[in-house]
Design an enzyme around this catalytic site. Sequence first.
Site, PDB file in Angstrom:
ATOM      1  N   GLU A 109     -18.130  56.724  -4.884  1.00  0.00           N
ATOM      2  CA  GLU A 109     -18.337  56.400  -3.476  1.00  0.00           C
ATOM      3  C   GLU A 109     -18.935  57.636  -2.841  1.00  0.00           C
ATOM      4  OE1 GLU A 109     -15.940  55.734   0.607  1.00  0.00           O
ATOM      5  OE2 GLU A 109     -14.957  54.945  -1.185  1.00  0.00           O
ATOM      6  N   CYS A 168     -15.508  56.901   5.762  1.00  0.00           N
ATOM      7  CA  CYS A 168     -16.723  56.489   5.052  1.00  0.00           C
ATOM      8  C   CYS A 168     -17.297  55.205   5.631  1.00  0.00           C
ATOM      9  CB  CYS A 168     -16.436  56.316   3.558  1.00  0.00           C
ATOM     10  SG  CYS A 168     -14.950  55.391   3.214  1.00  0.00           S
TER      11      CYS A 168
END
Length: 533
Positions: free
Chosen positions: A265, A302
């Site tokens: 990620e 995020c």
Amino acid sequence: MSTTAQSEPVLIAGQWRPASLDTANTNVFQATDPSNMELLSPVFPVSSWQDCDEALNAAAAAYAELRQLPRERIAAFLEAFADRIDVAKDRLVAAANRETGLPASPRLADVELPRTTNQLRLAAAACRSGDWAAATIDTKAGIRSCYQSLGPVCVFGPNNFPFAFGSLSGGDFAAAIAAGNPVIGKANSSHPETTKIFAEEAFAALQATDLPTATVQLIYRLNHADGERLVADPRVGATGYTGSRGAGLALKAAADRAGKPIYLELSSVNPVAILPGAMVERGDAIIKDFVGSALMGTGQFCTSPGIILMTKGENADKFVEAVSAAYQAATPGTLLSPAVTKSLGAGIQTLRDAGAELVCGGGDPVEGRCARSNTLLKTTGEKFLSDPETFQTEAFGNASMVVVADDIDQLTQVIDSLEGNLTGCIYSANDGSDDAVYPQVAFALEPKVGRILNDKMPTGVAVSPAMNHGGPYPSTGHPGFTAVGIPAALPRFAKLTCFDAVRPARLPELLQDKNPTGSTWRFIDGQWSQADV
């Protein structure tokens, strides 16, 4: 710092012992309290390859043992670990608050810690049921298959979620263990003490449930070359990584060369498209939604909305003015670390150098702590399309950019130019006035994101079986997997094994004629079933 400085022990091969220090590089380090910029005690080691080598050997041995143990034992460990985390709550919250500046309550104690223990318990349930393994039986052909554990998993945790994404507590950890693999955790340098406490509680839970003590191991920091060597090692089954794009891609290149799976990620600007009718209908509410989401946690999620897409006109002007006023009125939050503070300033400057107009803020540093002024930037759709790569520079923190397009066609062109993202959101009118253009915008947005939202900001990520916390590159390294959501996160750390004409008594328990639990779902001769064969 002196190589003779006393540093905390690493957890390798079932023992807390002094690290084998990397004397060729900075061999010890300390976390920083971002609220006052002071170095924190204790001191932590930078390990040499010797520590990695020993951890890999121990993990390989633990993997061989885990393969022979019933799933119930692994599930019992995950539940025992969750229970111990609940008991250690105050100690964990205090450490994470010192090391990250994240609020003790509600963020750490009331939101992130319960989410972490919930993930572990959901992983235990998935491990126990075996449904995640997708057992498939073709009686006519004599072929049976299922997912099985893969081997030692390395987990690199991020700085912004010390509990729920931590290397020895978070979703990657829970999924890897539930799939039957040992984990080597590499602590994030921003919160080593927090990770050490998790390792202590995990180690005690291993002992209590009689699992191999090398099922969980901890190293605090490595030099870059050893990190790349670690993820590529033949003894490694796979790696889970959450963090910066640069470091993640270096690890991916090393793992790819060795043919080792790595699930990354990396970065995401999470576009939010606000259609004209929605602004007319409920502009004030949308502005409130956006400001709350964008400044939540100082923008250090995020899934924080980094780019807002609108069409030009009076309502777009109102949006920019109102958000600017709210940003200037809000006290800038504390950033996670000096590194995040530096990175945010660089990201804002890159966007300004590309031609983005500064509406407010500018990312000026706040004296005495890790913080920068709340920053709002603005650019046109035409300018964005002239250099889309640069205008998608991630400014991780309390900074956002509004892109004002000439019309819906240009707004769609901007979406077409976007890289892959974790999320994408569309606000549209409830009265149907945006219905004619919604399909055009959604059609462009869906291939660009892992999760598409309507009329809500993307910041929250529910721990749900249906959740996808993933997306096309560069939001992740592979668009087909999720880092959040049990049991969907487990197959990343598994291999599909087919048994062709293997005698019944030699089959894994999941593939034998008798349903191992009486309720495990298996795909038998074209039908999902909980029955025996």
